[in-house]
Design an enzyme around this catalytic site. Structure first.
Site, mmCIF file in Angstrom:
data_model
loop_
_atom_site.group_PDB
_atom_site.id
_atom_site.type_symbol
_atom_site.label_atom_id
_atom_site.label_comp_id
_atom_site.label_asym_id
_atom_site.label_seq_id
_atom_site.Cartn_x
_atom_site.Cartn_y
_atom_site.Cartn_z
ATOM 1 N N ARG A 28 -20.818 31.679 -40.045
ATOM 2 C CA ARG A 28 -20.757 30.800 -41.216
ATOM 3 C C ARG A 28 -19.840 29.612 -41.048
ATOM 4 O O ARG A 28 -20.207 28.500 -41.412
ATOM 5 C CB ARG A 28 -20.478 31.663 -42.413
ATOM 6 C CG ARG A 28 -19.556 31.681 -43.334
ATOM 7 C CD ARG A 28 -19.483 33.138 -43.860
ATOM 8 N NE ARG A 28 -19.626 34.113 -42.787
ATOM 9 C CZ ARG A 28 -20.647 34.943 -42.670
ATOM 10 N NH1 ARG A 28 -21.577 34.980 -43.551
ATOM 11 N NH2 ARG A 28 -20.707 35.760 -41.645
ATOM 12 N N THR A 29 -18.679 29.802 -40.464
ATOM 13 C CA THR A 29 -17.759 28.654 -40.388
ATOM 14 C C THR A 29 -18.359 27.566 -39.509
ATOM 15 O O THR A 29 -18.355 26.389 -39.860
ATOM 16 C CB THR A 29 -16.387 29.107 -39.856
ATOM 17 O OG1 THR A 29 -15.919 30.165 -40.678
ATOM 18 C CG2 THR A 29 -15.389 27.984 -39.886
ATOM 19 N N LYS A 72 -13.378 27.541 -15.965
ATOM 20 C CA LYS A 72 -13.007 27.123 -14.596
ATOM 21 C C LYS A 72 -11.518 26.814 -14.507
ATOM 22 O O LYS A 72 -11.049 26.202 -13.550
ATOM 23 C CB LYS A 72 -13.796 25.865 -14.211
ATOM 24 C CG LYS A 72 -15.288 26.037 -14.159
ATOM 25 C CD LYS A 72 -15.933 24.718 -13.714
ATOM 26 C CE LYS A 72 -17.439 24.789 -13.744
ATOM 27 N NZ LYS A 72 -18.045 23.464 -13.528
ATOM 28 N N ARG A 123 -12.358 26.330 -33.067
ATOM 29 C CA ARG A 123 -11.887 27.709 -33.294
ATOM 30 C C ARG A 123 -11.517 28.280 -31.940
ATOM 31 O O ARG A 123 -12.230 28.103 -30.950
ATOM 32 C CB ARG A 123 -12.989 28.555 -33.930
ATOM 33 C CG ARG A 123 -12.642 30.042 -33.936
ATOM 34 C CD ARG A 123 -13.619 30.866 -34.724
ATOM 35 N NE ARG A 123 -13.461 30.650 -36.150
ATOM 36 C CZ ARG A 123 -14.060 31.400 -37.083
ATOM 37 N NH1 ARG A 123 -14.859 32.384 -36.730
ATOM 38 N NH2 ARG A 123 -13.869 31.159 -38.366
ATOM 39 N N HIS A 164 -6.440 29.518 -41.106
ATOM 40 C CA HIS A 164 -7.845 29.140 -41.292
ATOM 41 C C HIS A 164 -7.864 28.249 -42.539
ATOM 42 O O HIS A 164 -8.323 28.656 -43.605
ATOM 43 C CB HIS A 164 -8.671 30.414 -41.490
ATOM 44 C CG HIS A 164 -10.149 30.247 -41.354
ATOM 45 N ND1 HIS A 164 -10.793 29.022 -41.435
ATOM 46 C CD2 HIS A 164 -11.129 31.171 -41.139
ATOM 47 C CE1 HIS A 164 -12.089 29.215 -41.280
ATOM 48 N NE2 HIS A 164 -12.321 30.495 -41.098
HETATM 49 C C1 NCD Z 1 -13.046 34.953 -41.137
HETATM 50 C C2 NCD Z 1 -12.364 34.503 -39.854
HETATM 51 O O1 NCD Z 1 -13.033 34.156 -38.880
HETATM 52 O O2 NCD Z 1 -11.145 34.491 -39.883
HETATM 53 N N1 NCD Z 1 -14.398 34.592 -41.177
HETATM 54 C C3 NCD Z 1 -14.728 33.349 -41.600
HETATM 55 O O3 NCD Z 1 -14.360 32.357 -41.016
HETATM 56 N N2 NCD Z 1 -15.411 33.243 -42.755
HETATM 57 C C4 NCD Z 1 -12.808 36.362 -41.481
HETATM 58 C C5 NCD Z 1 -13.248 37.438 -40.529
HETATM 59 O O4 NCD Z 1 -13.804 37.165 -39.465
HETATM 60 O O5 NCD Z 1 -13.032 38.602 -40.871
#
Ligand code: NCD
Length: 338
Positions: free
Chosen positions: A57-58, A86, A107, A135
């Site tokens: 989703r993100t 690498k 990320r 986050h």
């Molecule tokens: C979260 C994350 O990646 O920190 N997910 C997200 O981005 N919606 C929470 C999770 O992975 O549990």
């Protein structure tokens, strides 16, 4: 803060006016996210969407937000397929890739790595989650959702909010950022429910107390969720544990379902989760029998993520006031999607 050209790395960058600004722009994105209008305000702009940890989703929500503003998205996922495998440093990757994009979302599994990358980047970088640290876009969309859900119940104020956070509070970066964000508000009650070994880091609890908030810690869920406006459940972050067997010790410790909700929660308590919820029988932190509960806000939360991320792009790339100028109505079928 000055949004234009800025990195978005931590919730600590924001003050209350900044949050209001993000929410106000997010509200204006509704017709675009709901496919009533199309804008081309970012026509020609490129997002480098770099995800070195699993994400659905993100990653998609950032990408979708950028597309909805008319921009193009270039994806890099996984270490195996990138030159980091690498031995390339974050510094070199940032120097090179920032020449190919107008903004980067990243990320990465290591805390602090996105800030390190941003320091070498020539374009704004947004933190899509760095290890168990932060986050920020998730916390913004969570608070935006809380505000909307409470408004729906006729409450206009975030001050005085009562929220329970349940699950892996040690490694959960979403709850770390959310607690920091709540420090900007007044008189908040935060009920922290976790196994003893997975408690919220002491520094964050201290920050909440310094902000004048009431903090209660508990290792039992039932009873602790009886006087809250929001019950925010989280997944055991198994990828941060030394072994899956260690994560198994905690999985399934807290399971919210309809009968527990009816028995313990106030009738309007809003249920939230950053998703993905772990629906395996041994975990099942939010049972499917809650799916028809009108207070289950988890999918509205995910929809709101697109609005908030559109706002972050519009502000960072300094086009927030031009979005409507480069717009038209859509000409395809869009009914009943939202
Ligand atoms: C979260 C994350 O990646 O920190 N997910 C997200 O981005 N919606 C929470 C999770 O992975 O549990």
């Amino acid at each position: 803060m000055k949004f234009s050209g800025s990195h978005i790395l931590s919730i600590s960058q924001f003050d209350r006016n900044d949050i209001e600004r993000v929410f106000e722009v997010a509200d204006r994105m509704v017709p675009y996210a709901h496919r009533e209008r199309v804008t081309k305000v970012l026509d020609g702009a490129i997002l480098g969407n770099m995800f070195f940890e699993p994400s659905t989703r993100t990653r998609v929500s950032f990408g979708c937000a950028f597309n909805l503003l008319g921009g193009e998205v270039r994806e890099t996922t996984g270490f195996e397929t990138s030159a980091i495998a690498k031995g390339e440093s974050l510094y070199d990757t940032a120097r090179v890739l920032s020449g190919y994009s107008d903004v980067i979302v990243m990320r990465h599994p290591v805390s602090g790595s996105v800030a390190e990358f941003a320091a070498a980047s020539r374009v704004p970088v947004m933190n899509g989650g760095d290890g168990s640290n932060e986050h920020p876009s998730q916390a913004l969309l969570d608070l935006y959702t809380i505000r909307k859900e409470l408004q729906h119940q006729g409450r206009s104020d975030l001050d005085g909010l009562r929220i329970a956070m349940i699950g892996d509070l040690k490694y959960g970066r979403t709850v770390h950022s959310l607690c920091k964000l709540l420090c900007l508000y007044k008189n908040v009650t935060v009920v922290l429910i976790s196994p003893n070994e997975l408690k919220m880091p002491e520094a964050i609890v201290e920050q909440l107390r310094q902000a004048g908030h009431t903090v209660q810690e508990s290792d039992v869920m039932e009873g602790s969720i009886s006087k809250v406006d929001i019950a925010y459940s989280t997944r055991i972050q198994e990828e941060r544990f030394a072994s899956p067997a260690e994560a198994d010790l905690y999985r399934g410790r807290y399971r919210l379902n309809q009968s527990i909700y009816t028995r313990y929660c106030e009738p309007n308590t809003v249920i939230m989760h950053p998703l993905p919820r772990d629906s395996r029988t041994e975990a099942n932190e939010l049972d499917n029998d809650l799916n028809d509960n009108p207070n289950l806000a988890i999918f509205r939360q995910a929809d709101n993520g697109v609005l908030v991320r559109m706002a972050l792009f519009a502000l960072t790339l300094d086009v927030a006031d031009q979005v409507d100028k480069a717009a038209r109505d859509v000409n395809w079928y869009t009914e009943r999607r939202f």
